[in-house]
Design a protein around this motif. Structure first.
Motif, PDB file in Angstrom:
ATOM      1  N   ALA A   1      18.216   0.202  -4.789  1.00 37.99           N
ATOM      2  CA  ALA A   1      18.668  -1.269  -4.790  1.00 37.99           C
ATOM      3  C   ALA A   1      19.547  -1.559  -5.839  1.00 37.99           C
ATOM      4  O   ALA A   1      19.720  -2.832  -6.082  1.00 37.99           O
ATOM      5  CB  ALA A   1      17.306  -1.842  -4.927  1.00 37.99           C
ATOM      6  N   GLU A   2      20.184  -0.548  -6.457  1.00 37.46           N
ATOM      7  CA  GLU A   2      21.227  -0.965  -7.320  1.00 37.46           C
ATOM      8  C   GLU A   2      22.467  -1.943  -6.797  1.00 37.46           C
ATOM      9  O   GLU A   2      22.994  -1.527  -5.649  1.00 37.46           O
ATOM     10  CB  GLU A   2      22.043   0.212  -8.343  1.00 37.46           C
ATOM     11  CG  GLU A   2      21.031   0.679  -9.096  1.00 37.46           C
ATOM     12  CD  GLU A   2      20.722  -0.115 -10.381  1.00 37.46           C
ATOM     13  OE1 GLU A   2      21.342  -1.054 -10.500  1.00 37.46           O
ATOM     14  OE2 GLU A   2      19.432  -0.139 -10.844  1.00 37.46           O
ATOM     15  N   GLY A   3      22.728  -3.262  -7.454  1.00 34.55           N
ATOM     16  CA  GLY A   3      23.715  -3.907  -6.964  1.00 34.55           C
ATOM     17  C   GLY A   3      23.118  -5.104  -5.852  1.00 34.55           C
ATOM     18  O   GLY A   3      23.839  -6.050  -5.870  1.00 34.55           O
ATOM     19  N   VAL A   4      21.803  -4.903  -5.547  1.00 34.68           N
ATOM     20  CA  VAL A   4      21.282  -5.960  -4.812  1.00 34.68           C
ATOM     21  C   VAL A   4      19.617  -6.367  -5.163  1.00 34.68           C
ATOM     22  O   VAL A   4      18.953  -6.721  -4.524  1.00 34.68           O
ATOM     23  CB  VAL A   4      21.017  -5.438  -3.201  1.00 34.68           C
ATOM     24  CG1 VAL A   4      22.690  -5.420  -2.563  1.00 34.68           C
ATOM     25  CG2 VAL A   4      20.639  -4.192  -2.912  1.00 34.68           C
ATOM     26  N   ASN A   5      19.408  -5.781  -6.405  1.00 30.83           N
ATOM     27  CA  ASN A   5      18.143  -5.778  -6.850  1.00 30.83           C
ATOM     28  C   ASN A   5      17.617  -7.401  -7.319  1.00 30.83           C
ATOM     29  O   ASN A   5      18.201  -7.917  -8.145  1.00 30.83           O
ATOM     30  CB  ASN A   5      17.576  -4.974  -7.806  1.00 30.83           C
ATOM     31  CG  ASN A   5      16.151  -4.707  -8.092  1.00 30.83           C
ATOM     32  OD1 ASN A   5      15.595  -5.749  -8.154  1.00 30.83           O
ATOM     33  ND2 ASN A   5      16.008  -3.554  -8.554  1.00 30.83           N
ATOM     34  N   VAL A   6      16.773  -7.903  -6.438  1.00 24.14           N
ATOM     35  CA  VAL A   6      16.319  -9.467  -6.612  1.00 24.14           C
ATOM     36  C   VAL A   6      15.108  -9.478  -7.338  1.00 24.14           C
ATOM     37  O   VAL A   6      14.314 -10.645  -7.626  1.00 24.14           O
ATOM     38  CB  VAL A   6      16.384 -10.147  -5.478  1.00 24.14           C
ATOM     39  CG1 VAL A   6      17.607 -10.350  -4.780  1.00 24.14           C
ATOM     40  CG2 VAL A   6      15.333  -9.764  -4.382  1.00 24.14           C
ATOM     41  N   VAL A   7      14.400  -8.417  -7.770  1.00 26.06           N
ATOM     42  CA  VAL A   7      13.000  -8.095  -8.319  1.00 26.06           C
ATOM     43  C   VAL A   7      13.163  -7.929  -9.867  1.00 26.06           C
ATOM     44  O   VAL A   7      12.426  -8.450 -10.667  1.00 26.06           O
ATOM     45  CB  VAL A   7      12.168  -7.082  -7.785  1.00 26.06           C
ATOM     46  CG1 VAL A   7      10.747  -7.196  -8.098  1.00 26.06           C
ATOM     47  CG2 VAL A   7      12.054  -7.514  -6.191  1.00 26.06           C
ATOM     48  N   ARG A   8      13.933  -6.961 -10.257  1.00 24.70           N
ATOM     49  CA  ARG A   8      13.834  -6.446 -11.706  1.00 24.70           C
ATOM     50  C   ARG A   8      14.262  -7.403 -12.692  1.00 24.70           C
ATOM     51  O   ARG A   8      15.253  -8.249 -12.632  1.00 24.70           O
ATOM     52  CB  ARG A   8      14.982  -5.157 -11.699  1.00 24.70           C
ATOM     53  CG  ARG A   8      15.153  -4.782 -13.071  1.00 24.70           C
ATOM     54  CD  ARG A   8      16.146  -3.530 -13.178  1.00 24.70           C
ATOM     55  NE  ARG A   8      17.280  -4.057 -12.472  1.00 24.70           N
ATOM     56  CZ  ARG A   8      18.162  -3.141 -12.013  1.00 24.70           C
ATOM     57  NH1 ARG A   8      17.855  -1.807 -11.714  1.00 24.70           N
ATOM     58  NH2 ARG A   8      19.175  -3.524 -11.409  1.00 24.70           N
ATOM     59  N   ASN A   9      13.371  -7.724 -13.472  1.00 23.78           N
ATOM     60  CA  ASN A   9      13.585  -8.774 -14.788  1.00 23.78           C
ATOM     61  C   ASN A   9      13.985 -10.022 -14.086  1.00 23.78           C
ATOM     62  O   ASN A   9      14.479 -11.057 -15.015  1.00 23.78           O
ATOM     63  CB  ASN A   9      14.748  -8.413 -15.484  1.00 23.78           C
ATOM     64  CG  ASN A   9      14.503  -6.867 -16.301  1.00 23.78           C
ATOM     65  OD1 ASN A   9      13.490  -6.342 -16.678  1.00 23.78           O
ATOM     66  ND2 ASN A   9      15.619  -6.120 -16.349  1.00 23.78           N
ATOM     67  N   ASN A  10      13.279 -10.430 -13.146  1.00 19.32           N
ATOM     68  CA  ASN A  10      13.559 -11.725 -12.409  1.00 19.32           C
ATOM     69  C   ASN A  10      12.199 -12.324 -12.729  1.00 19.32           C
ATOM     70  O   ASN A  10      11.191 -11.876 -12.744  1.00 19.32           O
ATOM     71  CB  ASN A  10      13.764 -11.717 -11.085  1.00 19.32           C
ATOM     72  CG  ASN A  10      14.216 -13.162 -10.389  1.00 19.32           C
ATOM     73  OD1 ASN A  10      14.587 -13.802 -11.103  1.00 19.32           O
ATOM     74  ND2 ASN A  10      14.659 -13.022  -9.002  1.00 19.32           N
ATOM     75  N   GLN A  11      12.183 -13.437 -12.571  1.00 20.34           N
ATOM     76  CA  GLN A  11      10.949 -14.525 -12.517  1.00 20.34           C
ATOM     77  C   GLN A  11      10.310 -13.867 -11.334  1.00 20.34           C
ATOM     78  O   GLN A  11      10.947 -13.797  -9.854  1.00 20.34           O
ATOM     79  CB  GLN A  11      11.295 -15.967 -12.378  1.00 20.34           C
ATOM     80  CG  GLN A  11      11.759 -16.589 -13.492  1.00 20.34           C
ATOM     81  CD  GLN A  11      11.998 -18.295 -13.396  1.00 20.34           C
ATOM     82  OE1 GLN A  11      10.724 -18.820 -13.236  1.00 20.34           O
ATOM     83  NE2 GLN A  11      12.649 -18.807 -13.610  1.00 20.34           N
ATOM     84  N   VAL A  12       8.993 -13.945 -11.187  1.00 22.78           N
ATOM     85  CA  VAL A  12       8.361 -13.178 -10.000  1.00 22.78           C
ATOM     86  C   VAL A  12       8.533 -14.056  -8.761  1.00 22.78           C
ATOM     87  O   VAL A  12       8.561 -13.931  -7.624  1.00 22.78           O
ATOM     88  CB  VAL A  12       6.764 -13.019 -10.201  1.00 22.78           C
ATOM     89  CG1 VAL A  12       5.980 -12.419  -8.972  1.00 22.78           C
ATOM     90  CG2 VAL A  12       6.703 -11.649 -11.272  1.00 22.78           C
TER      91      VAL A  12
END
Length: 678
Positions: free
Chosen positions: A447-458
């Motif tokens: 998911a590198e380049g498209v990750n919407v989860v990592r370190n994001n608000q849940v």
């Protein structure tokens, strides 16, 4: 306090859903014969017999195998002329989503007629569109430029590479796009969906989209527009300033308004299109009346009006546009009411006014713009937009509070403009994320380049995944954007699944919660886990195995918070605003047992104890909904037990009257649902 602000809360009588379906002399029919698929209701507008009604319909896997199409009959068995334009298929080749057209019977205003969609062989015949078009004129003026829409439709349908949206015995529909550079900007274009129908009517949906990006000359624009059909003016607007990255459009036709379609929401839940709502609860008449009043207000008709969408998306609280669907969409699904349909469809139109539309020949994505961040801090291209989003648009964008305004309206109406809205928002859900969160393609990993989860608000991760999954599932199979949507959604779920072993080790006995940014060190809002569970359940129901694994993993926490009293965690705290998951604000490692979490929650004065003082909002409703989805998708017995406990625990706003006045979270497990058909 996060109690959801319903549009109307007057203490008036409530009509149960079954009574609503049965009023007017007809109930939603059930399939009873070989080849029957699903029932629906037509609600009359006074249009004559054979008026063509167009709508969207989702199908369960296997109901319409490859080689079959959808036909129709009246509930009493009389055949109907039907047209089925397949847009997307399930992995087994059967139809997932189609745009349907029916030649409706004559129905007085408010009268209802049951219809059953059936499994048929492919019908023959095509509409003589050129002959019908010869009887019509459709002229659009944008500034001083006149555009002949009928001629554009004729050319589009006759093109050797034509890909009509509808093509059959009842309707021919195609899309045309015209750049409008004569107004001094390069970013404005006309996108019009044009249709001719067998009843002789012409339907036009022109959109003025100022969404061109990454080219010189883009910016705000001022113009006048006028639309005339057969010499009669049907739309006039003076646009004082249309910001870049926005659009607006309206649907108009020369014929009478076709009957309104009431879908079988229980069947739609089985297809994976929508959550499983309790159709027996009913909705407050006052709430329905408020929706109707809103759509009749002068403001509603204005181009680019927000139509009661929260423009400051950072606004917290239980807003009526935040959830697995919006409040008006939930009402539409549970009642089929035309007022809710008009309101929800109107907000899907209003989504065009939100400045998250970025077009460079297609909705922009990371295939062409791998390092683009649409925030003003993205800098010059390729890191940011060539023309930044203006500061005075009236909108403040926030992925953590973005509503899904378009998925349900697209699936129920088949309007192609709503698919545009869904795709544009889904693209922004990725490109609007800082590259420090989503990564860049040169970094190794899933998911590198498209990750919407990592370190994001849940909650931000949940709503972004909701948009990506919905768009990937609903987008037509031949749409060039579908591969990116599917790959992006799949990569995110694969990444989350890859983290489960490490999260399980860190979280121990109480594992099952998604780490993220909460703004409250050492504390966890359980309701944000419910948000994420909504997204996981929707994706799992639609066939994503990684999302299913994530949902089952989350089940340990989602159910354990209500079933761990013997381990020292008060079950009432499962629906508290916050619980403690670290020993203190400075601790780096999470607590690993329900006993420790219970002690820390009480120690920080966050516990409900035996009451509900920390649950004065929709938190219990959110927990009920996530438990219902968990039970529905996985068959988890613990989820079923936790749902029944919470449903009967007397938590705030979990009684039936509360759901009648705000039905957005009135979601139940399969065994608690009741069929709407008779």
């Amino acid at each position: 306090m996060r109690r959801r602000a319903a549009l109307a809360l007057a203490a008036l009588p409530v009509l149960p859903a079954c009574a609503m379906a049965q009023s007017g002399g007809a109930a939603l029919p059930c399939p009873t014969r070989p080849g029957d698929v699903v029932g629906l209701l037509l609600e009359g507008t006074g249009a004559p017999a054979n008026t063509v009604v167009v709508f969207g319909q989702c199908f369960r896997p296997g109901d319409l195998p490859r080689g079959a199409t959808a036909g129709a009959r009246l509930a009493d068995g009389r055949p109907m002329v039907a047209q089925c334009d397949v847009k997307a298929r399930h992995p087994d080749g059967s139809v997932r989503f189609a745009v349907m057209a029916l030649a409706a019977p004559a129905l007085a205003a408010g009268a209802r007629q049951g219809v059953v969609l059936t499994r048929d062989s492919a019908p023959g015949g095509r509409l003589d569109a050129p002959a019908l078009m010869g009887t019509h004129r459709a002229e659009l003026w944008v500034g001083d430029r006149r555009i002949d829409l009928v001629e554009l439709l004729r050319t589009a349908l006759a093109a050797p590479d034509a890909r009509p949206w509808q093509s059959g015995p009842l309707a021919a529909q195609a899309r045309v796009s015209v750049p409008l550079t004569h107004l001094g900007v390069t970013s404005l274009r006309l996108v019009a969906d044009l249709a001719i129908r067998a009843d002789g009517s012409l339907w036009v949906e022109p959109w003025l989209r100022n969404d061109g990006a990454m080219s010189a000359g883009g910016g705000p624009v001022t113009y006048s527009m006028r639309l005339a059909l057969d010499g009669r003016e049907v739309l006039r607007a003076q646009i004082a300033r249309q910001h870049q990255y926005t659009g607006w459009g309206r649907l108009a036709g020369t014929g009478p308004a076709p009957p309104h379609v009431r879908h079988d929401a229980a069947y739609l839940a089985e297809t994976g299109a929508v959550p499983r709502y309790d159709l027996s609860t009913g909705v407050s008449p006052a709430l329905l009346a408020t929706l109707g009043e809103a759509t009749r207000s002068p403001a509603w008709a204005r181009p680019l009006d927000p139509r009661l969408i929260a423009q400051t998306m950072t606004q917290t609280g239980a807003r009526p546009d935040i959830g697995p669907v919006t409040q008006s969409q939930a009402i539409w699904l549970q009642t089929g009411d035309a007022r809710a349909a008009a309101f929800a469809s109107g907000q899907a139109e209003a989504a065009g006014a939100i400045p998250w539309h970025f077009w460079d020949g297609g909705w922009m994505d990371t295939r062409r713009w791998p390092r683009l961040w649409t925030d003003a801090r993205g800098g010059p291209p390729p890191g940011g937009l060539r023309q930044p989003i203006a500061a005075d648009t009236g909108w403040t964008l926030d992925s953590a509070h973005q509503p899904d305004l378009s998925t349900v309206p697209y699936l129920l109406t088949g309007r192609r403009a709503f698919l545009d809205e869904l795709q544009a928002q889904s693209s922004w859900s990725v490109l609007g994320q800082w590259t420090g969160t989503r990564g860049t393609p040169d970094r190794p990993g899933v998911a590198e380049g498209v990750n919407v989860v990592r370190n994001n608000q849940v909650r931000g991760a949940a709503w972004s995944l909701r948009q990506l999954d919905g768009a990937a599932w609903a987008t037509p199979d031949d749409d060039p954007m579908k591969p990116w949507l599917q790959a992006t959604a799949a990569a995110n779920w694969a990444w989350v699944r890859s983290r489960l072993p490490a999260w399980t080790t860190a979280q121990g006995e109480a594992h099952g919660w998604i780490p993220g940014e909460y703004g409250v060190p050492g504390l966890l809002p359980p309701w944000q886990q419910d948000y994420f569970a909504f997204a996981a359940a929707a994706a799992a129901r639609r066939g994503n195995a990684d999302a299913g694994a994530v949902l089952r993993w989350m089940g340990n926490f989602l159910t354990g918070r209500f079933l761990s009293e013997r381990r020292g965690f008060a079950p009432h705290d499962g629906a508290a605003y916050l619980i403690a998951v670290n020993a203190d604000a400075n601790a780096s490692a999470p607590l690993r047992s329900w006993t420790e979490i219970g002690q820390a929650t009480r120690g920080r004065n966050l516990s409900n104890g035996n009451g509900w003082s920390k649950t004065e909002g929709d938190y219990a409703q959110l927990a009920l909904a996530s438990l219902a989805m968990l039970s529905d998708v996985t068959g988890d017995d613990q989820a079923r037990a936790a749902w029944h406990w919470l449903r009967n625990a007397g938590a705030p706003f979990t009684h039936q009257e509360a759901f009648r006045r705000d039905p957005i979270l009135n979601i139940v497990p399969r065994e608690a649902a009741r069929s709407a058909c008779r």
